[in-house]
Design a protein around this motif. Sequence first.
Motif, PDB file in Angstrom:
ATOM      1  N   VAL A  16       6.967  31.480  41.247  1.00 27.86           N
ATOM      2  CA  VAL A  16       7.296  32.596  40.650  1.00 27.86           C
ATOM      3  C   VAL A  16       6.227  33.197  39.735  1.00 27.86           C
ATOM      4  O   VAL A  16       5.740  34.083  39.541  1.00 27.86           O
ATOM      5  CB  VAL A  16       8.894  32.656  40.021  1.00 27.86           C
ATOM      6  CG1 VAL A  16       9.044  33.980  39.064  1.00 27.86           C
ATOM      7  CG2 VAL A  16      10.052  32.171  40.911  1.00 27.86           C
ATOM      8  N   CYS A  17       5.802  32.128  38.695  1.00 25.54           N
ATOM      9  CA  CYS A  17       4.773  32.207  37.769  1.00 25.54           C
ATOM     10  C   CYS A  17       3.506  32.787  38.426  1.00 25.54           C
ATOM     11  O   CYS A  17       2.825  33.585  37.969  1.00 25.54           O
ATOM     12  CB  CYS A  17       4.725  31.127  36.767  1.00 25.54           C
ATOM     13  SG  CYS A  17       6.012  30.902  35.541  1.00 25.54           S
ATOM     14  N   CYS A  20       3.522  36.176  39.203  1.00 28.89           N
ATOM     15  CA  CYS A  20       3.850  37.128  38.221  1.00 28.89           C
ATOM     16  C   CYS A  20       2.599  37.260  37.247  1.00 28.89           C
ATOM     17  O   CYS A  20       1.872  38.249  37.016  1.00 28.89           O
ATOM     18  CB  CYS A  20       5.027  36.884  37.351  1.00 28.89           C
ATOM     19  SG  CYS A  20       5.245  37.325  35.728  1.00 28.89           S
ATOM     20  N   ARG A  21       2.182  36.119  37.087  1.00 24.60           N
ATOM     21  CA  ARG A  21       0.870  35.745  36.219  1.00 24.60           C
ATOM     22  C   ARG A  21       0.652  36.651  34.704  1.00 24.60           C
ATOM     23  O   ARG A  21      -0.232  36.839  34.228  1.00 24.60           O
ATOM     24  CB  ARG A  21      -0.443  36.268  36.803  1.00 24.60           C
ATOM     25  CG  ARG A  21      -0.363  35.378  38.219  1.00 24.60           C
ATOM     26  CD  ARG A  21      -1.711  35.376  39.125  1.00 24.60           C
ATOM     27  NE  ARG A  21      -1.836  34.373  40.037  1.00 24.60           N
ATOM     28  CZ  ARG A  21      -2.627  34.055  40.710  1.00 24.60           C
ATOM     29  NH1 ARG A  21      -3.824  34.878  40.506  1.00 24.60           N
ATOM     30  NH2 ARG A  21      -2.800  33.327  41.582  1.00 24.60           N
ATOM     31  N   TYR A  22       1.903  37.117  34.021  1.00 20.72           N
ATOM     32  CA  TYR A  22       1.911  37.687  33.089  1.00 20.72           C
ATOM     33  C   TYR A  22       1.331  37.020  31.995  1.00 20.72           C
ATOM     34  O   TYR A  22       0.724  37.400  30.986  1.00 20.72           O
ATOM     35  CB  TYR A  22       3.471  38.423  32.845  1.00 20.72           C
ATOM     36  CG  TYR A  22       3.587  39.151  31.455  1.00 20.72           C
ATOM     37  CD1 TYR A  22       3.142  40.294  31.318  1.00 20.72           C
ATOM     38  CD2 TYR A  22       3.976  38.503  30.188  1.00 20.72           C
ATOM     39  CE1 TYR A  22       3.318  40.969  30.010  1.00 20.72           C
ATOM     40  CE2 TYR A  22       4.212  38.996  29.049  1.00 20.72           C
ATOM     41  CZ  TYR A  22       3.656  40.148  29.019  1.00 20.72           C
ATOM     42  OH  TYR A  22       3.744  41.039  27.795  1.00 20.72           O
ATOM     43  N   PHE A  30      -1.503  28.229  32.820  1.00 18.00           N
ATOM     44  CA  PHE A  30      -1.553  29.475  33.750  1.00 18.00           C
ATOM     45  C   PHE A  30      -2.706  29.479  34.478  1.00 18.00           C
ATOM     46  O   PHE A  30      -2.874  29.739  35.783  1.00 18.00           O
ATOM     47  CB  PHE A  30      -1.071  30.781  33.224  1.00 18.00           C
ATOM     48  CG  PHE A  30       0.227  30.768  32.455  1.00 18.00           C
ATOM     49  CD1 PHE A  30       1.259  30.798  33.550  1.00 18.00           C
ATOM     50  CD2 PHE A  30       0.633  30.128  31.352  1.00 18.00           C
ATOM     51  CE1 PHE A  30       2.695  30.748  33.073  1.00 18.00           C
ATOM     52  CE2 PHE A  30       1.737  30.212  30.795  1.00 18.00           C
ATOM     53  CZ  PHE A  30       3.152  30.229  31.709  1.00 18.00           C
ATOM     54  N   CYS A  57       5.622  31.277  26.516  1.00 18.10           N
ATOM     55  CA  CYS A  57       5.795  31.894  27.895  1.00 18.10           C
ATOM     56  C   CYS A  57       7.368  32.160  28.144  1.00 18.10           C
ATOM     57  O   CYS A  57       7.686  33.310  28.767  1.00 18.10           O
ATOM     58  CB  CYS A  57       5.404  31.175  28.930  1.00 18.10           C
ATOM     59  SG  CYS A  57       5.861  29.570  28.953  1.00 18.10           S
ATOM     60  N   ALA A  60       8.387  35.371  26.286  1.00 18.95           N
ATOM     61  CA  ALA A  60       7.721  36.716  26.812  1.00 18.95           C
ATOM     62  C   ALA A  60       8.146  36.914  28.317  1.00 18.95           C
ATOM     63  O   ALA A  60       8.011  37.880  28.715  1.00 18.95           O
ATOM     64  CB  ALA A  60       6.267  36.567  27.086  1.00 18.95           C
ATOM     65  N   CYS A  61       9.171  36.062  28.687  1.00 16.85           N
ATOM     66  CA  CYS A  61       9.432  36.121  30.080  1.00 16.85           C
ATOM     67  C   CYS A  61      10.709  37.087  30.474  1.00 16.85           C
ATOM     68  O   CYS A  61      11.710  36.590  29.913  1.00 16.85           O
ATOM     69  CB  CYS A  61       9.793  34.700  30.720  1.00 16.85           C
ATOM     70  SG  CYS A  61       9.800  34.926  32.697  1.00 16.85           S
ATOM     71  N   PRO A  62      10.621  38.082  31.199  1.00 10.37           N
ATOM     72  CA  PRO A  62      11.556  38.898  31.704  1.00 10.37           C
ATOM     73  C   PRO A  62      12.453  38.318  32.582  1.00 10.37           C
ATOM     74  O   PRO A  62      13.680  38.641  32.765  1.00 10.37           O
ATOM     75  CB  PRO A  62      10.841  40.085  32.139  1.00 10.37           C
ATOM     76  CG  PRO A  62       9.491  39.606  32.832  1.00 10.37           C
ATOM     77  CD  PRO A  62       9.131  38.322  31.924  1.00 10.37           C
ATOM     78  N   TYR A  63      12.168  37.087  33.259  1.00  8.51           N
ATOM     79  CA  TYR A  63      13.002  36.327  34.306  1.00  8.51           C
ATOM     80  C   TYR A  63      13.655  35.124  33.603  1.00  8.51           C
ATOM     81  O   TYR A  63      14.233  34.205  34.243  1.00  8.51           O
ATOM     82  CB  TYR A  63      11.831  35.837  35.450  1.00  8.51           C
ATOM     83  CG  TYR A  63      11.280  37.123  36.012  1.00  8.51           C
ATOM     84  CD1 TYR A  63      12.199  38.005  36.515  1.00  8.51           C
ATOM     85  CD2 TYR A  63       9.847  37.075  35.995  1.00  8.51           C
ATOM     86  CE1 TYR A  63      11.216  39.364  37.163  1.00  8.51           C
ATOM     87  CE2 TYR A  63       9.213  38.165  36.669  1.00  8.51           C
ATOM     88  CZ  TYR A  63       9.816  39.203  37.085  1.00  8.51           C
ATOM     89  OH  TYR A  63       9.062  40.270  37.590  1.00  8.51           O
ATOM     90  N   VAL A  73       9.851  27.873  31.758  1.00  9.59           N
ATOM     91  CA  VAL A  73       8.475  27.116  31.910  1.00  9.59           C
ATOM     92  C   VAL A  73       8.692  25.815  30.759  1.00  9.59           C
ATOM     93  O   VAL A  73       8.389  24.641  31.140  1.00  9.59           O
ATOM     94  CB  VAL A  73       7.303  27.896  32.126  1.00  9.59           C
ATOM     95  CG1 VAL A  73       6.016  26.892  32.056  1.00  9.59           C
ATOM     96  CG2 VAL A  73       7.249  29.093  33.016  1.00  9.59           C
TER      97      VAL A  73
HETATM   98  S1  SF4 Z   1       6.923  32.580  32.450  1.00  9.60           S
HETATM   99 FE1  SF4 Z   1       7.823  34.505  33.127  1.00  9.60          FE
HETATM  100  S2  SF4 Z   1       6.339  36.117  32.345  1.00  9.60           S
HETATM  101 FE2  SF4 Z   1       5.462  34.454  32.444  1.00  9.60          FE
HETATM  102  S3  SF4 Z   1       4.131  34.161  34.220  1.00  9.60           S
HETATM  103 FE3  SF4 Z   1       6.193  33.084  34.508  1.00  9.60          FE
HETATM  104  S4  SF4 Z   1       7.501  34.538  35.484  1.00  9.60           S
HETATM  105 FE4  SF4 Z   1       5.917  35.429  34.415  1.00  9.60          FE
END
Ligand code: SF4
Length: 383
Positions: A16-17, A20-22, A30, A57, A60-63, A73
């Motif tokens: 998932v990350c 996304c790579r935010y 990352f 992380c 900051a994560c919307p998920y 994470v």
């Molecule tokens: S922790 Fe969340 S916001 Fe950050 S890269 Fe992973 S999914 Fe994206």
Amino acid sequence: MLSDDLIRHGEHVMTVCNACRYCEGYCAVFPAMENRLTFLKGDLTYLANLCHNCGECLYACPYGPPHEFAINVPRTLAEIRLGSYEEYCWPGPLSRAFRRHQLLTGLALALGAVGLLFASTLLAGPERLSIARSGGDFYRVVPHDVMVAVFGGVSAFVLAALLTGLVRFWRDAGERIASPMPRLALTRALGDVVTLKYLHANGVDCTSAEELRSPWRRWFHHLTFYGFMLCFASTSVAALYHVGFGWQAPYAYSSLPVVLGTAGGLGLLAGPAGLFFLRRTRDEAILDPAQGGLDAAFIILLLLTSLTGLGLLALRDRAAMPALLLVHLGIVLALFLTLPYGKFVHGMYRTAALVKYASESITTEDTGEPTEDRARLRTKKNP
Ligand code: SF4
Ligand code: SF4
């Protein structure tokens, strides 16, 4: 151990990350993740040991929870990190020590070692426990040869256990022992380790809980790390004095071994004490509850080692010296014996992970020539 469920969960989170790579600017995890399309066990243990559990992380994560994806994470990598300690442990059956009664085990070991030292000293001659005979000289309480035999034997076992774990980690991460790392990677990684670069990435203080940003975690880590290294340097210089120059202890308060040992002991008091209290302020959401005892055991043994060491230095001419020496040596023995089965391995695997990360980050601009091995790795991971 690393269960299939945990591996599958880690693979899911990283996939998932990777889409996304935010968070790619936060830490080394990352960019290292982005070099991969698949996440096998060795990839996950490598990434887990690159993570220093800051929580950036997650915040900051919307998920993240309560989102249905529930991406966390720091917690996931913390669980895999503990699994990696167990997975690479030698001898394997002792891997149970990472989860069971860590503080109690450490204290029981220390108590047992102290008892054994008292019993053997009494058997060798009760007068050894008298200051009149010892005259402030540690070797009159425990002869130099006995100290070398006991600590040499324990150190050899500990070194073998640590090196075996390191080799297992390194191989699982896809590296070969026979292939030397590029010098640039080693110097970069060393710089990252000694400055704790990723505890204050981007020049901003690290988070230890949401809305809580402070430099203390970095400073307490620094004090613990450099305190440990100074104590090691003190012991090495004292050994050199004794074996190389024939200069017998006790050394003057202004001598190099005593100055190094005192500075190291103070660092090992302030650093672990700070980390112990800081842990209470950390966000439970990013921590792996199974590691609480592991942290506490290592911290308490370090604290007891430095407290008794500094006490011994202050009271070395007093009647309490022989008893204090045996207590200190017993605690140091327990600390040594638990090194391969406790939080100490975190520093070793993290350093190895940073070396691997530095080697993967080398570009042709850095070296001016093709980096064949690394290029091969990327080709393998990202066909
Ligand atoms: S922790 Fe969340 S916001 Fe950050 S890269 Fe992973 S999914 Fe994206
Ligand atoms: S918790 Fe911190 S160190 Fe770990 S992956 Fe997230 S941002 Fe990186």
